[in-house]
Enzyme design. Structure first.
Site, PDB file in Angstrom:
ATOM      1  N   ASP A 404      50.351  41.082  34.308  1.00 42.77           N
ATOM      2  CA  ASP A 404      49.870  40.407  35.872  1.00 42.77           C
ATOM      3  C   ASP A 404      50.885  40.970  36.401  1.00 42.77           C
ATOM      4  O   ASP A 404      52.316  42.102  36.271  1.00 42.77           O
ATOM      5  CB  ASP A 404      50.414  39.052  35.313  1.00 42.77           C
ATOM      6  CG  ASP A 404      50.049  38.494  36.568  1.00 42.77           C
ATOM      7  OD1 ASP A 404      48.841  38.319  37.117  1.00 42.77           O
ATOM      8  OD2 ASP A 404      51.025  36.797  36.661  1.00 42.77           O
ATOM      9  N   GLY A 685      44.966  39.073  40.389  1.00 45.23           N
ATOM     10  CA  GLY A 685      44.297  38.373  41.354  1.00 45.23           C
ATOM     11  C   GLY A 685      44.339  37.991  42.729  1.00 45.23           C
ATOM     12  O   GLY A 685      43.805  38.187  44.130  1.00 45.23           O
ATOM     13  N   ARG A 801      42.006  41.218  42.187  1.00 45.96           N
ATOM     14  CA  ARG A 801      41.178  40.111  42.824  1.00 45.96           C
ATOM     15  C   ARG A 801      40.054  39.393  41.649  1.00 45.96           C
ATOM     16  O   ARG A 801      38.930  40.108  41.496  1.00 45.96           O
ATOM     17  CB  ARG A 801      39.971  40.720  43.712  1.00 45.96           C
ATOM     18  CG  ARG A 801      40.555  41.337  45.126  1.00 45.96           C
ATOM     19  CD  ARG A 801      40.183  40.462  46.426  1.00 45.96           C
ATOM     20  NE  ARG A 801      41.006  40.391  47.120  1.00 45.96           N
ATOM     21  CZ  ARG A 801      41.216  39.483  48.614  1.00 45.96           C
ATOM     22  NH1 ARG A 801      41.965  38.575  48.062  1.00 45.96           N
ATOM     23  NH2 ARG A 801      41.839  39.883  49.608  1.00 45.96           N
ATOM     24  N   LYS A 807      40.024  38.394  33.162  1.00 50.66           N
ATOM     25  CA  LYS A 807      41.101  39.580  32.704  1.00 50.66           C
ATOM     26  C   LYS A 807      41.098  40.268  30.964  1.00 50.66           C
ATOM     27  O   LYS A 807      41.214  40.783  30.681  1.00 50.66           O
ATOM     28  CB  LYS A 807      42.585  39.120  33.502  1.00 50.66           C
ATOM     29  CG  LYS A 807      43.309  38.839  34.899  1.00 50.66           C
ATOM     30  CD  LYS A 807      44.114  38.074  34.310  1.00 50.66           C
ATOM     31  CE  LYS A 807      45.495  38.361  36.197  1.00 50.66           C
ATOM     32  NZ  LYS A 807      46.434  37.523  36.160  1.00 50.66           N
ATOM     33  N   ASP A 828      52.845  35.676  33.024  1.00 46.69           N
ATOM     34  CA  ASP A 828      53.806  34.111  33.147  1.00 46.69           C
ATOM     35  C   ASP A 828      52.814  33.347  33.186  1.00 46.69           C
ATOM     36  O   ASP A 828      52.869  32.027  33.795  1.00 46.69           O
ATOM     37  CB  ASP A 828      54.897  34.352  34.223  1.00 46.69           C
ATOM     38  CG  ASP A 828      54.079  34.676  36.014  1.00 46.69           C
ATOM     39  OD1 ASP A 828      53.026  35.353  35.971  1.00 46.69           O
ATOM     40  OD2 ASP A 828      54.733  33.952  36.688  1.00 46.69           O
TER      41      ASP A 828
END
Lengths: 1138, 368
Positions: A404, A685, A801, A807, A828
């Site tokens: 991430d 994202g 995005r 994911k 996280d």
């Protein structure tokens, strides 16, 4: 309305209804003719699996469902039923031990659960009944009860908030125990309920229990004697979840809607699906091989037995007659029992103890992760957390790392950097001194010459102050200087500024703080009106009419406020891509440049827009919002539609830039991971520019990396259909990255030389969904594999995005691709949970976005930088250890059983064991188990520091290298070689059994004992040879087990054992030691058995780590150049880490 | 639920830990012990050509002399073996072997002449050897009752089930029970020295000291103590089916009678392989001047009681001297010489390789 309710009630006759009706306080409401008290489960929580009565059968049943246990049970039963060479004790005892230990462990865990359940269930609560407060045990709460909860208590069940002692009809709650988010969340009472709960007459309709913590839709009908029933919508903000704690509020009353096992907490409490490691699969494969060996051995022996017996006089010579029973047995049955007997005789080849040892190794080994002080983070006062020990070795096998960005690569510690108002840049000076007094008179400090008009400035700052869901933390006397709350940035030291801000997103706090720097201070929310203090130190009040909440799909949030002057304003902030289409285009161009520049510098940018709503517009919006909120079904969709409708034709007033600093040593960690041959994919994202710059900062992309971009922007370039362009680009990239790339040499996936062009791949969520779910008419089913191939040839992949589900989709796609690579996900936040669960190994970072990732992870570490040691050192070592453990176990049992098998050829295939029963039983339990356990816990074939410094070492064990068929074959051949050696060496010695200097002869038990002695010593010394890291424990255990063997043998043969039928080993060992020949043969055979290993070691060593070190040197991080995109003035996140 | 409690602690812990790192709440910090940090001091042996090469030479240098010693010792052991099964028609025992019957009251005797080419010095050990006799068959090996043999009176009366089908005979317990005891070797072997002048001299054979000391004195005991009347004690039992005499008539010497008869004890130690030898008698040396068995002609007088033809077995008589390493067995010597030579050879090869290719690598070590 009424009809619908009735319909619902009738529908209740069916098994499943999609909503439930609750009578608040169990009072029948006037609207229903017949009050049928609905049946719901009580509030008892049962998390325990067993009761006293069913523990034994249930636990045993579950244990024997494991194939290994079942196999051993069968062997045991065969031994009990059939006349087998070894007593049932030899396999029964270890099995009993294993089963007992497991049962005790599970029983203890269940007892703890019972205790916890009891504590929860018996917790005293206060229930309002007929106007009186009655103390009850928590488990007695029924749906519809009105429950009183006081401050700092946890809610006993899911409640709808009816009344709060706070003036603004809110209460604060922390859900730390549910999702780990320790910030205070505001929940609201159902609007306009009566103050007197006693006379409240209402029903609640809500959906059936479902596990999503953040979703709740319901409706409350309030019946008043003389009025139409009022309807109030209920959302998650009205629902207090069991397990959450009441904070900052003296007392609340709520009505129970879900109880016991139907609460959201209970529904969320379920075991994660068990992940199995690659090593376990290898073990099972080897097990199958050994099972085949076992069966074929038994078949061979059985066949030969009957061939041999068919000769004259061999089956039953006069000196060895069969018993009557044997004579009577039907011949085929006899064959079958013979087969089973051989199976039993050779069954030690698959040892029970291996499972025990592997389990112990994993369990004990995982402590080293928790104990590692390098994983200890002084900030949060926590170290690493191991949620499962089953995957330790998988940490050494990772091929793909999915990370991430926010909170993982970056700190999620937001700092307001600058803003841009109407196209003019307002940058805060970096130095604190200039900030000390804020510029009340001159407006924001402008570094540029030009400034926007004062009106625009103030509008923008008001927007910043109003458009958020931040709360002001009411500091209690003890909390004055505590900063522990998420997202709280307190750099300001004035007493006036000691207020803390609480928000679910740190961006919002940063923005509010930013506004404060420019003179607008948010003072708090009181009675639905927001108080801000403007530059002139005047307090302005705004009525908060609506909050259009943030959600990741819309990527923006809005508030509708009414100023004192009566204007109704909508302020909206959000990602540029979601704002730009909704504002006037001529405004966009002025700001876009700033936004994009900020993004490339790695800042998170938000655009702020506003809109003045005319009374008519507002009325429409208001009605729409209220309707949507009341909707029972598809509320989300309806709300979304209204939001989208309201948030249009706004005017853009500015943009903000917030810096999210890189995690400590993020770049070094990523570099190490890539050096270790792992491919790092960033799944975020966030928007592409921000993510890309983070990738550059993390050195995932290097200066020479050619970026292959597959985003909406590139797709829309040619002005053609997206699909066509996608097709074209994919083929183009595929040609570039896959076909033209020189064939990658085995084992080296990324070389440090510049000869090979490196590729980086960028894709965004929209394009990804095009790739993953292509429209059926196009001939594009190949997209997915093309995409995968391109990605596999790129050194780093950036997916921006991304929705959380995407994911997981990506992880799943890679996981199931050819060669099924081992994947690791690290994240996280709650949005990473899906990919953490999907990947082989899920790592949670104990970051700022709550604890959900940590709870769902397999391992949790405080910081990203710890990943390096976790994988490169711990993972590597664990893998090497367990791989060695597994191979060694198969090896040692092969050379244990092989002589026994060979002996059958010389004892008339009579299943005569070569070794005494005590030796058979103790071999795996006592004589050879401890050294390998110690080895598998302590071995460091390469020092940890060296492993950390040389990431390439990780590649040596990639692809399960130590458990491939090659090494397995080596170990098996070694075992066979040694087994043959033991047996035939001693056999040649026994060609003349007069081995003592007094002419006396040795018998069969001496034979077995000599073989066994050689075996124990060889197997132990083989391990000693393999041990590269001799701590005192290794010394103790290795020499200790040999000494124990000698001691035990003396002891076992030194006494006439009273309860033993046969004194087979009486003084056999001592007599053996009195024979020089026996000594000589033992020494000879041990040495000869170890010779191949020693030789191999000599030949292998020159290719060891030293040589590698010379051939390829990693560029040290100190000398490598750091390449940043257009990096000029901004502070560099990673510069301080040096 | 259990999870909630830990989470609550965590919450409280967080609230209480705003202070500087490590000081306020060091309880949670992992201990900095060598064990927990995997930093135990350790010896890290590195087996390189440099360290292993000398080992190869040392092994070679030690093993080859030992092997030569063993080989020479083994070669110096004198061994004489004679097969008296009587399968061939020219064999003196042919008749005994062919006309064997269990019930014959008169034992069949045969005489085998043989010549010792070399004198046997010091003590000579006389073995009988059997071939194709599966003493290590599972059914056979377990067919005994060690507690009965240890003098346990209840086991004397009720032998173990393992003894089946040699447990009871006509409802009387068999002592000693089981297949092993039942099939005890009962040929009598006698040696005569034929003087050059033609007179036959019976060579005295010692029947003590042929069984393990511990077996004779601890593991095997007569029931009812050492001084009991064996005949009376064994009255409750009956003799094994194939035996001619009951167990208390094995020998006239009370120290060698009953269960503690050494021939019996030797037989009860089951052999490891189907071809085996068991110690029968010891010929003690007389004095240092004359060899125990001078070279010359001998005859072996066999009382042929033990049938082996039915399972194609062979019977041998072996005379052997004994060295410190036991009986004659060239295997160990050859093995030691071979292994020693191989090690030495490998040492040379490795030295060569090491010299030629290995120089670059021997300087680097794994850093600790």
């Amino acid at each position: 309305m009424l009809r619908r309710r009735i319909n619902l009630l009738f529908g209740g006759d069916e098994k499943r209804v999609d909503s439930r009706t609750i009578y608040v306080g169990h009072r029948p409401c006037p609207a229903t003719e017949a009050f049928i008290p609905p049946k719901f489960c009580d509030n008892r929580i049962v998390s325990s699996k067993y009761t006293i009565w069913n523990f034994l059968p249930k636990n045993l049943f579950e244990q024997f469902r494991r194939i290994a246990n079942f196999y051993f049970l069968i062997i045991f039963l065969v031994q009990v039923i059939v006349d087998t060479p070894t007593s049932p004790v030899t396999s029964g005892l270890p099995l009993f031990f294993v089963i007992t230990v497991t049962a005790i462990k599970q029983g203890y865990e269940d007892w703890l659960r019972h205790k916890a359940d009891y504590e929860v269930n018996k917790y005293p609560v206060i229930v309002l009944e007929d106007g009186r407060s009655i103390r009850k045990e928590s488990e007695k709460i029924k749906v519809g009860d009105i429950v009183e909860v006081v401050e700092d208590e946890t809610f006993p069940c899911d409640l709808i908030l009816l009344q709060s002692t706070r003036d603004d009809d809110t209460c604060f709650v922390t859900t730390a125990s549910l999702d780990g988010e320790s910030n205070h969340k505001t929940h609201y009472t159902v609007p306009d309920t009566e103050k007197d709960l006693q006379s409240l007459n209402a029903t609640i309709e809500c959906e059936q229990p479902q596990p999503d913590l953040y979703k709740f839709v319901g409706r409350m009908h309030i019946y008043k004697t003389d009025q139409e029933p009022a309807v109030r919508s209920l959302g998650p903000e009205n629902l207090l979840l069991k397990g959450a704690t009441l904070k900052n509020t003296k007392k609340i009353y709520g009505v129970a809607v879900y109880t016991g096992m139907e609460t959201k907490m209970a529904l969320n409490y379920q075991g994660k699906s068990q992940k199995r490691s690659a090593v376990e699969k290898s073990i099972n494969a080897f097990l199958l091989v050994y099972l085949c060996i076992l069966i074929s051995k038994a078949v061979v022996c059985t066949t030969l037995k009957y061939v041999w017996q068919s000769q004259d006089g061999q089956d039953e010579p006069w000196y060895n007659e069969k018993t009557q029973k044997e004579k009577d047995t039907y011949v085929y049955l006899k064959m079958f029992t013979d087969f089973l007997s051989f199976m039993v005789l050779f069954n030690f080849i698959i040892p029970v103890s291996m499972y025990v040892t592997v389990e112990m190794q994993k369990f004990l080994g995982s402590f080293f992760i928790t104990w590692d002080k390098d994983f200890f983070d002084p900030e949060i006062q926590e170290g690493a957390l191991v949620n499962t020990s089953d995957l330790n070795e998988e940490l050494g096998q990772v091929e793909y790392v999915f990370t991430d960005k926010t909170g993982t690569l970056t700190q999620n510690n937001m700092e307001y950097i600058e803003c841009c108002i109407d196209g003019f840049q307002y940058r805060n000076s970096d130095s604190m001194s200039e900030l000390d007094g804020f510029c009340v008179t001159d407006g924001p400090v402008s570094k540029l010459q030009q400034k926007a008009g004062r009106d625009k400035e103030e509008l923008f700052l008001r927007a910043l102050c109003l458009c958020h869901t931040v709360q002001v933390k009411e500091a209690g006397p003890d909390e004055i200087d505590s900063d522990q709350v998420d997202g709280l940035v307190s750099e300001l030291s004035q007493p006036d500024e000691q207020r803390g801000f609480i928000a679910s997103s740190p961006d919002e706090v940063a923005l509010v703080k930013g506004a404060m720097k420019h003179g607008f201070t948010f003072l708090g929310l009181e009675n639905k009106s927001m108080k801000i203090r403007n530059r002139e130190n005047n307090v302005e009040l705004y009525d908060l009419l609506h909050v259009l909440n943030f959600d990741p799909v819309r990527r923006r949030m809005s508030v509708i406020v009414r100023s004192k002057s009566g204007e109704t304003l909508l302020f909206c902030k959000g990602a540029d891509s979601s704002i730009f289409p909704r504002v006037r285009q001529e405004e966009v161009d002025r700001i876009r440049m700033h936004v994009e520049r900020n993004a490339t510098e790695g800042y998170r940018t938000l655009c702020v827009a506003y809109k003045q709503l005319s009374p008519e517009e507002f009325a429409v919006a208001d009605a729409g919002l209220r309707d949507a909120r009341l909707a029972l079904q598809d509320r989300e969709e309806k709300l979304m539609a209204v939001y989208n409708q309201v948030e249009t034709s706004m005017s853009l007033i500015g943009a903000t830039a917030v810096e999210d600093r890189l995690q400590e040593e993020a770049a070094e960690t990523m570099e190490a991971l890539q050096g270790a041959g792992m491919k790092v994919w960033v799944l975020t994202g966030d928007k592409m520019e921000t993510a890309k710059s983070t990738c550059y900062a993390c050195r995932l992309f290097q200066r020479g990396t050619e970026l292959l971009e597959l985003t909406v922007r590139t797709l829309e370039d040619g002005g053609r259909k997206r699909e066509e362009r996608l097709h074209e680009l994919l083929l183009d990239y595929h040609k570039k990255a896959v076909q033209d790339a020189p064939p990658v040499k085995a084992g080296v996936t990324r070389s440090w030389s510049t000869a090979n062009q490196e590729y980086g791949f960028i894709i965004d969520g929209a394009t990804l969904s095009l790739v993953m779910n292509p429209s059926p008419d196009t001939n594009s089913s190949r997209y997915k594999s093309l995409f995968l191939q391109i990605c596999q040839n790129c050194t780093a992949v950036l997916c921006c995005r991304m929705a959380p589900l995407q994911k997981a989709q990506i992880v799943k796609m890679v996981k199931n691709s050819k060669g099924s690579p081992i994947t690791l996900s690290i994240g996280d936040g709650a949005n990473d949970v899906s990919m953490i669960l999907e990947a082989h190994v899920g790592i949670g970072i104990k970051g700022k976005e709550g604890r959900q990732a940590v709870r769902n992870s397999d391992y949790a570490i405080p910081k990203l930088k710890h990943l390096k040691k976790l994988l490169l050192a711990h993972g590597h070592l664990y893998y090497v250890r367990i791989a060695h453990l597994v191979q060694y176990f198969f090896y040692k049992n092969l050379c244990f059983i092989l002589p026994q098998f060979l002996y059958q050829f010389f004892c008339g295939y009579s299943q005569q064991p070569l070794y005494d029963a005590a030796y058979l039983t103790m071999y795996n339990i006592c004589f050879t188990s401890m050294p390998i356990l110690a080895f598998s816990l302590l071995e460091q074939h390469i020092a940890i520091e060296y492993l950390l410094d040389n990431a390439t070492l990780y590649r040596e064990i990639a692809k399960n290298a130590m458990l491939k068929w090659g090494p397995f074959l080596y170990w098996t051949v070694l075992g066979i070689f040694q087994g043959l050696l033991f047996f035939f060496g001693v056999k040649y010695l026994f060609s003349n059994p007069a081995l003592q200097d007094n002419g006396q002869v040795f018998g069969n038990w001496s034979y077995g004992t000599i073989v066994f002695t050689v075996l124990v010593f060889t197997v132990t010394l083989k391990l000693a040879l393999d041990t590269r890291h001799w701590t005192w424990i290794n010394h103790f255990v290795i020499w200790g087990s040999l000494a124990f063997y000698v001691f035990f043998s003396f002891f076992w043969g030194g006494i006439i054992w009273p309860f033993l039928k046969q004194q087979r080993l009486y003084f056999v060992f001592a007599n053996m030691l009195s024979s020089v020949s026996a000594w000589l043969v033992i020494i000879l055979l041990i040495l000869l058995s170890l010779l191949p290993d020693i030789l191999l070691m000599v030949f292998r060593k020159p290719r060891g780590p030293h040589a590698r070190q010379m051939k390829r040197r990693l560029p040290s991080s100190g000398t490598s150049t750091i390449f940043m995109l257009s990096q000029t003035t901004s502070t560099h996140s990673f510069s301080w880490s040096d | 639920m259990a999870s909630s409690y830990s989470a609550k602690e965590e919450d409280g812990q967080r609230a209480g830990a705003p202070g500087p790192a490590g000081n306020a709440n060091s309880g949670k910090k992992p201990d900095n012990t060598a064990f927990k940090q995997q930093r135990l001091p350790a010896w890290q042996p590195i087996l390189t050509a440099g360290t292993v090469l000398p080992a190869f030479f040392i092994i070679g240098l030690i093993f080859i002399p030992i092997g030569i010693g063993l080989f020479v010792t083994s070669n110096n052991i004198k061994e004489f073996e004679i097969d008296y099964t009587g399968t061939d028609s020219w064999s003196p025992c042919y008749n005994c072997a062919q006309n064997y019957s269990w019930n014959s009251s008169t034992p069949c005797r045969c005489t085998l002449p043989f010549t010792l080419e070399q004198p046997f010095e010091s003590n000579v050990f006389m073995y009988y050897g059997l071939s194709n006799f599966y003493q290590n068959h599972r059914r056979y090996v377990k067919s005994r009752d060690d507690s009965q043999l240890n003098g346990d009176l209840s086991s004397l009366k009720y032998p173990s089930k393992e003894c089946e089908p040699y447990r009871l005979n006509e409802n009387k317990p068999i002592a000693p029970c089981g297949a092993i005891a039942n099939s005890m070797f009962n040929d009598t072997l006698e040696l005569y020295y034929i003087d050059p002048n033609g007179t036959q001299t019976l060579i005295p054979l010692m029947k003590k000291g042929i069984a393990w000391w511990t077996d004779k004195h601890v593991k095997f005991r007569n029931p009812g103590g050492s001084n009991a009347n064996l005949t009376a004690v064994f009255q409750v039992s009956t003799k094994p089916v194939n035996w001619r005499n009951p167990v208390y008539e094995l020998d006239s010497d009370p120290e060698n009678n009953g269960f503690i008869n050494e021939d019996f004890i030797v037989w009860m130690r089951t052999a490891a392989l189907p071809t085996f030898r068991k110690l029968y008698r010891i010929i003690q040396k007389k004095n240092n001047m004359t060899p125990t068995l001078p070279r010359g002609n001998y005859t072996l007088e066999v009382v042929y009681n033990y049938p082996v033809n039915s399972f194609e077995g062979r019977k041998r008589m072996i005379l052997s001297t004994i060295s410190w390493m036991g009986g004659k067995n060239p295997f160990l010597g050859i093995a030691y010489i071979t292994v020693g030579s191989v090690c030495f050879f490998l040492g040379v090869v490795l030295l060569f390789i090491h010299h030629k290719y290995g120089n670059r690598n021997n300087s680097s070590d794994i850093p600790n």
